[in-house]
Design a protein around this motif. Sequence first.
Motif, PDB file in Angstrom:
ATOM      1  N   ASN A  46      71.753 -68.733  18.336  1.00  8.63           N
ATOM      2  CA  ASN A  46      72.718 -68.863  17.251  1.00  8.63           C
ATOM      3  C   ASN A  46      72.334 -70.092  16.437  1.00  8.63           C
ATOM      4  O   ASN A  46      72.356 -71.220  16.928  1.00  8.63           O
TER       5      ASN A  46
ATOM      6  N   GLU B   5      73.242 -72.135  13.109  1.00  9.58           N
ATOM      7  CA  GLU B   5      74.181 -72.394  12.016  1.00  9.58           C
ATOM      8  C   GLU B   5      75.127 -71.207  11.812  1.00  9.58           C
ATOM      9  O   GLU B   5      75.364 -70.751  10.683  1.00  9.58           O
ATOM     10  N   GLY B   6      75.601 -70.681  12.930  1.00 12.32           N
ATOM     11  CA  GLY B   6      76.579 -69.594  12.874  1.00 12.32           C
ATOM     12  C   GLY B   6      75.989 -68.214  12.671  1.00 12.32           C
ATOM     13  O   GLY B   6      76.731 -67.236  12.534  1.00 12.32           O
ATOM     14  N   GLN B   7      74.664 -68.116  12.675  1.00 15.16           N
ATOM     15  CA  GLN B   7      74.022 -66.818  12.479  1.00 15.16           C
ATOM     16  C   GLN B   7      73.126 -66.506  13.673  1.00 15.16           C
ATOM     17  O   GLN B   7      72.340 -67.349  14.114  1.00 15.16           O
TER      18      GLN B   7
END
Length: 372
Positions: free
Chosen positions: A254, A256-258
């Motif tokens: 994961n 940065e939130g992706q």
Amino acid sequence: MARVKLQDINKVYENGFHAVHDVSLDIEDGEFMVLVGPSGCAKSTLLRMIAGLESVTSGDLIIGDTRCNDVQPKDRGIAMVFQNYALYPHMTARQNLAFGLETARKPKAEIEKRVNEAAELLEITELLDRKPGQMSGGQCQRVALGRAMVRKPEVFLFDEPLSNLDAKLRVSMRMRISRLHQQLKDSGRPATMIYVTHDQVEAMTMGDRVCILKKGAIMQVDTPMNVYHRPKNKFVAEFIGSPSMNMLPGKLVNHEGQLGVQSVGQFFPLSEEKQALLSAHTDKDVFLGLRPEHVLIGDSCQKQGIRAHITGIEEMGAESFVHFDLQGHALICKLISPEHSLKHASEQSLCFRMDKCHIFDSETGENISLAQ
């Protein structure tokens, strides 16, 4: 026609070698099923068990409504076409076609009718008075196919019947066999066909469904398009497709939130659909799988691409296969109708169609990116 059902079939030889492992396969009435896999995967052994040429150690082999484990080959309602034709060299094509019917004491008029019908369907009428030594390999194989047809079996078994033919004849003969299957279906006499090959092109172009085997076990049974676009595991993904699917080792992370795959020193973000499917697998070691047509090259990759060295170019006319070394990993890009000036040993930018990628568990080989 007849349904063929294998239930938990095993084959263990006297020396203890376990060739077939708990194979269960349901082949429908009139279906064209292809058994495919590398050498030694037991595909021919399975076919010979269906034919009665090999015994079944355990499990149930059912043809139609009959359990056939102990039924003699001649009583199973099957006909087999072999790799080496197996024609009688001293007989004409007509005599080879008629021999089995004569042995079964069929009336002469019926024998003549069946022989002529098969010869017409296979376009070998002009060959009926020739002996095998006077015919080409493709002609001999058509006679061998006709010999199976005249018996009007419930099940046709093909054991790599085209492997002795040259490339052009193989294309012609696989079209003939596929056309024969369709013609029998259209005439109201559909035939169940089970076809063994190691050639994935034959498997993909001929089968209604394909059964992929590895070391005597089934890896996947599905339509040709599904085994190509939705392989269940890494073995199927690499076996089906030419060139093979590219595989890069990496980890699901994961960033940065992706969610994406960290591989070859770069983060490759997944599509929203695949992120939802794989959210429970964060930090898992995986293989990133990409078909050669989903590896892109050119100006569109300049900004988000990764640099790789060309190690070879295969020019195929309407398409080219460009081989790359990507930080020690081999990678192939497929270019359609290429008009390029790529050179061996040059460096290019690559990018990936991540919406088309497959993610395989590095331990189990399972494709964990498939939607159920």
